[in-house]
Design a protein around this motif. Structure first.
Motif, PDB file in Angstrom:
ATOM      1  N   VAL A 174      -0.542   0.836  15.063  1.00  0.00           N
ATOM      2  CA  VAL A 174      -0.317   0.054  13.853  1.00  0.00           C
ATOM      3  C   VAL A 174      -1.042   0.787  12.728  1.00  0.00           C
ATOM      4  CG1 VAL A 174      -0.619  -2.169  12.703  1.00  0.00           C
ATOM      5  CG2 VAL A 174      -0.259  -2.093  15.183  1.00  0.00           C
ATOM      6  N   VAL A 175      -0.297   1.132  11.692  1.00  0.00           N
ATOM      7  CA  VAL A 175      -0.878   1.809  10.537  1.00  0.00           C
ATOM      8  C   VAL A 175      -0.880   0.818   9.376  1.00  0.00           C
ATOM      9  CG1 VAL A 175      -0.755   3.777   8.961  1.00  0.00           C
ATOM     10  CG2 VAL A 175       0.052   4.017  11.333  1.00  0.00           C
ATOM     11  N   GLY A 176      -2.077   0.448   8.916  1.00  0.00           N
ATOM     12  CA  GLY A 176      -2.203  -0.474   7.802  1.00  0.00           C
ATOM     13  C   GLY A 176      -2.286   0.283   6.493  1.00  0.00           C
ATOM     14  N   ILE A 177      -1.404  -0.073   5.562  1.00  0.00           N
ATOM     15  CA  ILE A 177      -1.455   0.508   4.223  1.00  0.00           C
ATOM     16  C   ILE A 177      -2.371  -0.374   3.395  1.00  0.00           C
ATOM     17  CG2 ILE A 177      -0.170   1.089   2.137  1.00  0.00           C
ATOM     18  CD1 ILE A 177       2.325   1.418   3.903  1.00  0.00           C
ATOM     19  N   GLY A 178      -3.614   0.090   3.215  1.00  0.00           N
ATOM     20  CA  GLY A 178      -4.595  -0.677   2.466  1.00  0.00           C
ATOM     21  C   GLY A 178      -4.283  -0.712   0.988  1.00  0.00           C
ATOM     22  N   SER A 179      -4.731  -1.771   0.321  1.00  0.00           N
ATOM     23  CA  SER A 179      -4.497  -1.959  -1.118  1.00  0.00           C
ATOM     24  C   SER A 179      -3.018  -1.832  -1.450  1.00  0.00           C
ATOM     25  CB  SER A 179      -5.325  -0.979  -1.951  1.00  0.00           C
ATOM     26  OG  SER A 179      -6.700  -1.152  -1.702  1.00  0.00           O
ATOM     27  N   ALA A 180      -2.179  -2.464  -0.626  1.00  0.00           N
ATOM     28  CA  ALA A 180      -0.728  -2.369  -0.803  1.00  0.00           C
ATOM     29  C   ALA A 180      -0.267  -2.960  -2.127  1.00  0.00           C
ATOM     30  CB  ALA A 180      -0.013  -3.063   0.355  1.00  0.00           C
ATOM     31  N   ASP A 181      -1.083  -3.827  -2.705  1.00  0.00           N
ATOM     32  CA  ASP A 181      -0.721  -4.450  -3.971  1.00  0.00           C
ATOM     33  C   ASP A 181      -1.070  -3.584  -5.176  1.00  0.00           C
ATOM     34  OD1 ASP A 181      -3.318  -4.987  -2.928  1.00  0.00           O
ATOM     35  OD2 ASP A 181      -3.670  -6.463  -4.505  1.00  0.00           O
ATOM     36  N   LYS A 182      -1.683  -2.434  -4.942  1.00  0.00           N
ATOM     37  CA  LYS A 182      -2.104  -1.560  -6.040  1.00  0.00           C
ATOM     38  C   LYS A 182      -1.153  -0.368  -6.167  1.00  0.00           C
ATOM     39  CE  LYS A 182      -6.410  -3.482  -6.467  1.00  0.00           C
ATOM     40  NZ  LYS A 182      -6.359  -4.559  -5.542  1.00  0.00           N
ATOM     41  N   SER A 183      -0.802  -0.036  -7.409  1.00  0.00           N
ATOM     42  CA  SER A 183      -0.003   1.157  -7.683  1.00  0.00           C
ATOM     43  C   SER A 183      -0.079   1.466  -9.176  1.00  0.00           C
ATOM     44  CB  SER A 183       1.467   0.956  -7.279  1.00  0.00           C
ATOM     45  OG  SER A 183       2.108   0.031  -8.135  1.00  0.00           O
ATOM     46  N   HIS A 184       0.463   2.600  -9.534  1.00  0.00           N
ATOM     47  CA  HIS A 184       0.571   3.019 -10.929  1.00  0.00           C
ATOM     48  C   HIS A 184      -0.773   3.070 -11.648  1.00  0.00           C
ATOM     49  CE1 HIS A 184       4.708   2.130  -9.889  1.00  0.00           C
ATOM     50  NE2 HIS A 184       5.072   2.890 -10.916  1.00  0.00           N
ATOM     51  N   SER A 185      -1.795   3.558 -10.932  1.00  0.00           N
ATOM     52  CA  SER A 185      -3.100   3.789 -11.542  1.00  0.00           C
ATOM     53  C   SER A 185      -3.611   5.140 -11.056  1.00  0.00           C
ATOM     54  CB  SER A 185      -4.084   2.677 -11.174  1.00  0.00           C
ATOM     55  OG  SER A 185      -4.439   2.756  -9.804  1.00  0.00           O
ATOM     56  N   VAL A 186      -4.664   5.643 -11.669  1.00  0.00           N
ATOM     57  CA  VAL A 186      -5.198   6.944 -11.279  1.00  0.00           C
ATOM     58  C   VAL A 186      -5.709   6.919  -9.835  1.00  0.00           C
ATOM     59  CG1 VAL A 186      -6.985   8.662 -11.770  1.00  0.00           C
ATOM     60  CG2 VAL A 186      -5.722   7.603 -13.644  1.00  0.00           C
ATOM     61  N   ASP A 187      -6.369   5.830  -9.441  1.00  0.00           N
ATOM     62  CA  ASP A 187      -6.884   5.734  -8.071  1.00  0.00           C
ATOM     63  C   ASP A 187      -5.803   5.397  -7.057  1.00  0.00           C
ATOM     64  OD1 ASP A 187      -9.461   6.359  -8.846  1.00  0.00           O
ATOM     65  OD2 ASP A 187     -10.059   4.262  -9.068  1.00  0.00           O
ATOM     66  N   ASN A 188      -4.781   4.704  -7.481  1.00  0.00           N
ATOM     67  CA  ASN A 188      -3.712   4.242  -6.590  1.00  0.00           C
ATOM     68  C   ASN A 188      -2.349   4.477  -7.252  1.00  0.00           C
ATOM     69  OD1 ASN A 188      -5.315   2.802  -4.384  1.00  0.00           O
ATOM     70  ND2 ASN A 188      -6.125   1.853  -6.234  1.00  0.00           N
ATOM     71  N   PRO A 189      -1.905   5.731  -7.327  1.00  0.00           N
ATOM     72  CA  PRO A 189      -0.668   6.000  -8.059  1.00  0.00           C
ATOM     73  C   PRO A 189       0.618   5.590  -7.336  1.00  0.00           C
ATOM     74  CG  PRO A 189      -1.583   8.035  -7.191  1.00  0.00           C
ATOM     75  CD  PRO A 189      -2.587   6.956  -6.919  1.00  0.00           C
ATOM     76  N   PHE A 190       0.576   5.495  -6.012  1.00  0.00           N
ATOM     77  CA  PHE A 190       1.803   5.295  -5.246  1.00  0.00           C
ATOM     78  C   PHE A 190       1.928   3.859  -4.759  1.00  0.00           C
ATOM     79  CE2 PHE A 190       0.320   9.680  -4.732  1.00  0.00           C
ATOM     80  CZ  PHE A 190       1.312  10.308  -5.474  1.00  0.00           C
ATOM     81  N   THR A 191       3.165   3.363  -4.714  1.00  0.00           N
ATOM     82  CA  THR A 191       3.416   2.006  -4.250  1.00  0.00           C
ATOM     83  C   THR A 191       3.301   1.945  -2.730  1.00  0.00           C
ATOM     84  OG1 THR A 191       5.795   2.311  -3.902  1.00  0.00           O
ATOM     85  CG2 THR A 191       5.092   1.666  -6.143  1.00  0.00           C
ATOM     86  N   ALA A 192       3.221   0.734  -2.204  1.00  0.00           N
ATOM     87  CA  ALA A 192       3.179   0.557  -0.751  1.00  0.00           C
ATOM     88  C   ALA A 192       4.441   1.125  -0.113  1.00  0.00           C
ATOM     89  CB  ALA A 192       3.010  -0.920  -0.398  1.00  0.00           C
TER      90      ALA A 192
END
Length: 180
Positions: A40-58
């Motif tokens: 099981v691979v958990g995508i952490g911070s799945a609700d975060k995107s479009h920022s410098v730290d989290n540029p990619f969507t879940a």
């Protein structure tokens, strides 16, 4: 009528933000797959995107993971995990979203602590060239125009190119600078 006896297949759990998935992540995934039938691979911070730290969507990270695992002999379940800002509830939140697993793989001290407090076995993993394979450094290379593609698996390069991920990262970084 008697039910058929099912064999317990140990399932491991690995969580990361994968912003982006890099060669270190791939090495860890392959290491776990060598020990486990299922992962099981958990995508952490799945609700975060479009920022410098989290540029990619879940969804984009899901593509990175599944394409990277295509040639790995493991049944993988990729699960987006929205942040819960209450650490005491985090492990039960994760378990409510994921298929059952019996072992967690992590080097993150908080993740380790939270799962150990919930009586879950946690195995540390070897670090694979942590100095080079690190999301922040890869994103910085993307921003500065330095080569980064050699630090991520080929399917990840393709996934980032499909969504103009480098362009997005530069746009959100410029937006952050404009707000300063």
């Amino acid at each position: 009528m008697q039910r058929a006896h099912t064999v317990h297949m140990p399932r491991g759990f690995y969580v990361g933000r994968f912003q982006p998935l890099h060669e270190g992540h791939e090495a860890v995934l392959r290491e776990i797959a060598a020990e486990r039938n299922e992962l099981v691979v958990g995508i952490g911070s799945a609700d975060k995107s479009h920022s410098v730290d989290n540029p990619f969507t879940a969804g984009e990270r899901h593509v990175m993971i599944t394409r990277t695992l295509e040639d790995v002999d493991v049944d993988a379940y990729v699960v987006p995990l929205v942040d819960v800002d209450r650490n005491a509830l985090w492990t039960s939140h994760v378990r409510s979203l994921c298929p059952p697993f019996d072992t967690v793989y992590s080097n993150n001290p908080l993740v380790t602590r939270l799962f150990e407090e919930s009586d879950t076995e946690v195995n540390e993993l070897p670090m694979f060239n942590r100095q080079e394979y690190e999301g922040t450094g890869i994103r910085e290379r993307m921003l500065s125009g330095d080569p980064w593609e050699h630090l991520v698996p080929d399917p990840v390069v393709e996934a980032i190119e499909e969504v103009d991920g480098v362009g997005r990262l530069r746009d959100v970084a410029a937006d952050d600078e404009a707000e300063d």
